[in-house]
Design an enzyme around this catalytic site. Structure first.
Site, PDB file in Angstrom:
ATOM      1  N   ILE A  63     -45.590 -35.524 -46.251  1.00 12.05           N
ATOM      2  CA  ILE A  63     -44.827 -35.748 -47.491  1.00 12.05           C
ATOM      3  C   ILE A  63     -43.634 -34.789 -47.603  1.00 12.05           C
ATOM      4  CG2 ILE A  63     -46.064 -34.158 -49.046  1.00 12.05           C
ATOM      5  CD1 ILE A  63     -46.289 -36.544 -51.005  1.00 12.05           C
TER       6      ILE A  63
ATOM      7  N   ASN B 173     -52.813 -25.505 -38.057  1.00  8.01           N
ATOM      8  CA  ASN B 173     -52.884 -24.313 -38.906  1.00  8.01           C
ATOM      9  C   ASN B 173     -54.340 -24.136 -39.333  1.00  8.01           C
ATOM     10  OD1 ASN B 173     -50.112 -23.896 -38.806  1.00  8.01           O
ATOM     11  ND2 ASN B 173     -49.719 -25.237 -40.564  1.00  8.01           N
TER      12      ASN B 173
ATOM     13  N   HIS C 261     -56.302 -31.214 -39.588  1.00 10.91           N
ATOM     14  CA  HIS C 261     -55.166 -32.099 -39.298  1.00 10.91           C
ATOM     15  C   HIS C 261     -54.334 -31.496 -38.182  1.00 10.91           C
ATOM     16  CE1 HIS C 261     -54.158 -29.398 -42.642  1.00 10.91           C
ATOM     17  NE2 HIS C 261     -52.935 -29.326 -42.137  1.00 10.91           N
TER      18      HIS C 261
HETATM   19  P1  AMP Z   1     -51.184 -27.181 -43.635  1.00 15.64           P
HETATM   20  O1  AMP Z   1     -50.291 -26.157 -44.305  1.00 15.64           O
HETATM   21  O2  AMP Z   1     -51.283 -27.056 -42.157  1.00 15.64           O
HETATM   22  O3  AMP Z   1     -52.538 -27.242 -44.321  1.00 15.64           O
HETATM   23  O4  AMP Z   1     -50.459 -28.573 -43.848  1.00 15.64           O
HETATM   24  C1  AMP Z   1     -50.676 -29.437 -44.906  1.00 15.64           C
HETATM   25  C2  AMP Z   1     -49.586 -30.465 -44.842  1.00 15.64           C
HETATM   26  O5  AMP Z   1     -49.969 -31.560 -45.641  1.00 15.64           O
HETATM   27  C3  AMP Z   1     -48.233 -29.980 -45.353  1.00 15.64           C
HETATM   28  O6  AMP Z   1     -47.254 -30.123 -44.314  1.00 15.64           O
HETATM   29  C4  AMP Z   1     -47.955 -30.889 -46.546  1.00 15.64           C
HETATM   30  O7  AMP Z   1     -46.595 -31.226 -46.672  1.00 15.64           O
HETATM   31  C5  AMP Z   1     -48.814 -32.096 -46.221  1.00 15.64           C
HETATM   32  N1  AMP Z   1     -49.260 -32.889 -47.366  1.00 15.64           N
HETATM   33  C6  AMP Z   1     -49.854 -32.436 -48.493  1.00 15.64           C
HETATM   34  N2  AMP Z   1     -50.139 -33.472 -49.306  1.00 15.64           N
HETATM   35  C7  AMP Z   1     -49.734 -34.602 -48.676  1.00 15.64           C
HETATM   36  C8  AMP Z   1     -49.742 -35.984 -48.999  1.00 15.64           C
HETATM   37  N3  AMP Z   1     -50.245 -36.429 -50.153  1.00 15.64           N
HETATM   38  N4  AMP Z   1     -49.215 -36.858 -48.110  1.00 15.64           N
HETATM   39  C9  AMP Z   1     -48.697 -36.416 -46.946  1.00 15.64           C
HETATM   40  N5  AMP Z   1     -48.660 -35.124 -46.573  1.00 15.64           N
HETATM   41  C10 AMP Z   1     -49.169 -34.227 -47.438  1.00 15.64           C
END
Ligand code: AMP
Ligand code: ZN
Length: 114
Positions: free
Chosen positions: A31, A87, A100
């Protein structure tokens, strides 16, 4: 897990731009993209992070990484190069506690990361 945002995305209870789905994983556009290509590959099974996994999960984890590589190829960044990122935990910068794999590419990446 009921209050996990990535479980909800995987179950299509909240909207996302899904780019891949199979029996074990979904992949969708981040996002808040940090590069021209920024896709997240998540398992359908809720796992907090790679730190929870063990040797029995090698195939499970390998599938996520290979899915990331396949998406990179599909998006045309395999030749120029890309980064797969997991991460993990607080110092690792993890903010969503459902495992992820970030697929990042389409521009040069810096090292070391911030
Ligand atoms: P991390 O910091 O590795 O936990 O990454 C989490 C990622 O999830 C970040 O890059 C956010 O931008 C992404 N994210 C959070 N909420 C959503 C969502 N609803 N749809 C798509 N990506 C998301
Ligand atoms: Zn989850």
């Amino acid at each position: 897990m009921s209050d996990c945002i990535f479980c909800k995305i995987a179950e299509k209870k909240i909207p996302s731009k899904i780019v891949h789905e199979d029996d074990r994983a979904v992949a969708f556009e981040d996002i808040n993209p940090q590069a021209p290509v920024h896709v997240l590959v998540v398992p359908k099974r809720h796992v907090q992070s790679v730190a929870e996994l063990n040797a029995a999960d090698a195939g499970f984890l390998g599938h996520l990484l290979l899915t990331g590589a396949a998406i990179a190829k599909q998006r045309g960044i395999a030749d120029s190069g890309y980064r797969l990122v997991l991460n993990t935990g607080k110092h690792g910068g993890q903010t969503v506690f459902h495992l992820h794999v970030h697929v990042l590419g389409g521009r040069p990446m810096h090292w070391p990361p911030g």
